[in-house]
Design an enzyme around this catalytic site. Structure first.
Site, PDB file in Angstrom:
ATOM      1  N   ASP A 139       0.738  -1.272   0.228  1.00  0.00           N
ATOM      2  CA  ASP A 139      -0.227  -0.135  -0.065  1.00  0.00           C
ATOM      3  C   ASP A 139       1.012   1.242   0.011  1.00  0.00           C
ATOM      4  O   ASP A 139       2.086   1.079   0.222  1.00  0.00           O
ATOM      5  CB  ASP A 139      -0.930  -0.082   1.293  1.00  0.00           C
ATOM      6  N   TYR A 194       5.756 -10.239   6.898  1.00  0.00           N
ATOM      7  CA  TYR A 194       5.597  -8.801   6.940  1.00  0.00           C
ATOM      8  C   TYR A 194       6.305  -8.386   8.650  1.00  0.00           C
ATOM      9  O   TYR A 194       6.027  -9.108   9.417  1.00  0.00           O
ATOM     10  CB  TYR A 194       4.455  -8.150   7.057  1.00  0.00           C
TER      11      TYR A 194
END
Length: 418
Positions: A139, A194
């Site tokens: 994002d 992540y």
């Protein structure tokens, strides 16, 4: 009588022979004339035809452009690139062709691929022509230490160096490997890891004075409780409340989390930080940030622990979304591919042990400093924490929206009266 008949047949045969001979002469004469005419015509036309053929070849070369020689010298091969980048200033990873207003990582990558001669110019406008696919669509503002993309490239000399020459310093190509023709980085990826780097003041009580966030230190008991809450996420759950526009009965909302935990805190620029690591098969838009946001809300005392399990049910739950600044795509995993093709003698395993030092160096030079400096200067997460009281963690989503709007209106009125 017999003699007369014999003479008659002899005369007839002689006549037929002469007639046949005449036809043969005429036929041969005609063939000779036609052959001569064709040869003459061929000789007359030959220069023109050769010129036309030459023009046709030249036209084809011009149509194909300057890339024709490159395509012959460097035929396209299916490869993967290991990318690392700092996402600050970019509107995510994925390219939006024709929309130059919102620059993405792929915009700069494609430009570099064209300028380095790795792909023809028209492939930049239509990425399907080079079979481009990314492992993860990060994002806005999100960084990556180990992003992997698959595509077809011309394997020019010193390819990594040539691509990097045309990239900004905050984007680097660190690795390249040949893969099978049918390889797709997104579909072949088994899991993604992540990391989320945040100031530990995020886990302070709601009564703590965040104006003195640099003085906060996370105690071992609170860290232990944080990890107990993150452990709830492990396994397969319905995460429809952790993304947008997903119905509770949508099968795609069910995701498998392999591991999630927070590491030991450390000091950066006089502030204490920690890194949360989460590994899962795949993640939906904003899922990780909401998973972290909800745990912070529980730790700070705005929500009860039971909200985590309640969020997996059919009811819509108001889940806060932590800022994107600290999120980093750490690495992607190809266990099935490695097992099937990694030992076939033709293809390398998609592991990056030799690039680990370069990845670490890039994170220390570009990713971590950006997160620390931006957080210290702008207070991204500290400012976000001030919005937590607006959320209603007890009500359904519809009630929470109404309550949140009312609270925001009250806050605005209070600010106007000062």
């Amino acid at each position: 009588m017999c003699k007369n008949v014999s003479n008659m047949f002899s005369h007839q045969n002689a006549t037929e022979t002469l007639l046949l001979a005449g036809c043969a002469v005429k036929f041969l004469s005609t063939m000779s004339d036609e052959s001569t005419d064709q040869q003459t015509e061929k000789l007359l036309k030959r220069p023109n035809e050769e010129n036309e053929e030459s023009e046709r070849v030249n036209k084809k070369v011009k149509t194909d452009g300057e890339n024709t020689d490159d395509d012959k010298k460097y035929p396209k091969k299916k490869v993967v690139l290991l990318l690392t980048y700092s996402g600050k200033g970019y509107y995510g990873m994925q390219r939006n062709t024709g929309n130059s207003k919102f620059k993405t990582i792929e915009d700069d990558l494609v430009t570099a691929l064209v300028k380095s001669g790795c792909i023809p110019e028209d492939h930049g406008d239509d990425m399907k022509k080079m079979s481009f696919q990314r492992c993860a669509r990060t994002d806005k503002g999100v960084s990556a230490a180990g992003q992997v993309v698959s595509l077809k490239l011309r394997l020019v000399e010193n390819i990594k160096e040539r691509i990097n020459e045309h990239l900004p310093p905050q984007i680097r190509v660190l690795g390249l490997k040949r893969v099978t023709q049918g390889f797709n980085s997104k579909n072949s990826c088994d899991a993604r890891t992540y990391c989320y780097m945040l100031p530990t003041v995020a886990f302070s009580s709601k009564d703590y004075n965040t104006g003195n966030s640099a003085a906060f230190r996370l105690d071992p008991e609170t860290l232990k409780r944080v990890n107990c809450l993150f452990a709830f996420y492990k396994g397969t759950h319905n995460f429809h409340n952790f993304t947008s526009q997903k119905a509770p009965n949508d099968p795609s909302a069910r995701r498998y989390i392999i591991e999630m935990s927070c590491g030991e805190p450390f000091i950066r620029s006089d502030n204490e930080f920690a890194v949360i690591t989460v590994r899962g098969q795949s993640f939906m838009l904003h899922q990780i940030r909401k998973m972290i946001g909800l745990v912070i809300a529980v730790i700070k005392g705005y929500a009860k622990e039971e909200i985590i399990e309640r969020s997996w049910g059919q009811e819509k739950v108001d889940v806060p979304k932590a800022p994107g600044l600290g999120l980093v795509l750490e690495r992607v995993h190809f266990d099935r591919y490695n097992k099937r093709f990694g030992g076939d003698g033709l293809h390398e395993r998609l592991e990056w042990d030799h690039e680990e030092e370069a990845i670490k160096a890039f994170k220390e030079a570009h990713i971590y400093p950006t997160i620390v400096e931006t957080e210290c200067q702008e207070g991204s997460l500290v400012n976000w924490m001030s919005t937590l009281p607006i959320h209603d963690f007890e009500a359904s989503a519809a009630e929470a929206r109404d309550n949140k709007s009312q609270k925001q209106e009250n806050a605005d009125e209070g600010n106007n009266s000062d």
